[in-house]
Enzyme design. Structure first.
Site, PDB file in Angstrom:
ATOM      1  CE  LYS A  69      -0.565  -4.375   3.064  1.00 18.01           C
ATOM      2  NZ  LYS A  69      -0.484  -5.656   2.297  1.00 18.01           N
TER       3      LYS A  69
ATOM      4  CB  SER B 168      -0.886   0.012   1.249  1.00 20.72           C
ATOM      5  OG  SER B 168      -1.532   1.268   1.398  1.00 20.72           O
TER       6      SER B 168
END
Length: 245
Positions: free
Chosen positions: A167, A140
């Site tokens: 992430k 992301s």
């Protein structure tokens, strides 16, 4: 024929990525934590005339499930050409750095980081047997430390402590993996599909699932001249796709 495994592929972006790889002539192992959901997804693809696909029970937070999936795939093929680590969770909202229980962090990291590491390591031998192995880690833009620290960034105020940091950790793992495989045919990249309307975010994202999946599949299909060890987000950089870590 080339072979691909996609985790978390029974719905949304993972399912659409499976559809698109099938349209490119791949044989797809559709990973699903719940096998029945995976079977239903495969039945839908079969109904569309896309038959070179089968479900694989794969819970990336369960070591026994990962090893069983590896054995199942290994009995069907001697090489894997693409691994798309798509399975992920948000952990729910809100997630503040000062108040979110560490149990939430552990739960999110188990799927978004540790699951990717263990799945990748389990299937690495099959990937090594491919002439052009590809690993795509679905990440992301919220995992970009540079962008998250930039007050001018459009998503600057989206501070989701466990998810964003998981992430960012996945991105670092991608760098390490690409570095260790740099003298091999492997191409390893982190790809942000963009803020997409899925169950993951209550269908709040503006992006479409087909467009998001295409961004992921693109890096499973790159040739020998393609990039490795990069972070791509076409939502944030439509020109080249590459964004800062």
């Amino acid at each position: 024929m080339k072979y691909a495994l996609i985790t978390g592929a029974n719905k949304s972006i993972g399912f659409e990525a499976a559809r698109q790889l099938l349209q490119h002539g791949y044989y797809v192992y559709l990973g699903s934590r719940n096998l029945q959901n995976g079977e239903q997804a495969v039945a839908q693809l079969h109904a569309e005339g896309l038959t070179q696909v089968e479900p694989i029970q794969l819970d990336v937070t369960d070591s026994a499930s990962i090893q069983a999936a590896r054995q199942a795939v290994g009995q069907k093929t001697t090489a894997l050409d693409a691994l798309i680590n798509n399975a992920g969770i948000s952990g729910g909202l809100p997630q503040t750095a000062v108040a979110t229980n560490v149990a939430v962090f552990k739960d999110v990291y188990n799927t978004n980081l540790f699951g990717v590491v263990e799945t990748t390591q389990a299937f690495l031998d099959l990937l090594r047997a491919s002439a052009e192995p590809r690993i795509v880690n679905v990440t992301s833009g919220l995992g970009s430390v540079s962008l998250t620290a930039d007050p001018s960034w459009r998503y600057y105020d989206v501070k989701v402590a466990a998810y964003n940091s998981s992430k960012a950790a996945l991105n670092m793992y991608t760098i390490m993996l690409a570095y260790e495989l740099r003298d091999t045919p492997f191409k390893v990249n982190a790809v942000d599909p963009g803020y997409t309307a899925t169950d993951f975010n209550g269908h709040s994202g503006p992006g479409s699932v087909p467009d998001a999946a295409a961004r992921v599949v693109k890096y499973a299909l790159i040739d020998a001249n393609g990039p490795t060890g990069k972070f791509f987000s076409e939502e944030h950089n439509p020109e080249t796709g590459e964004i800062p870590w």
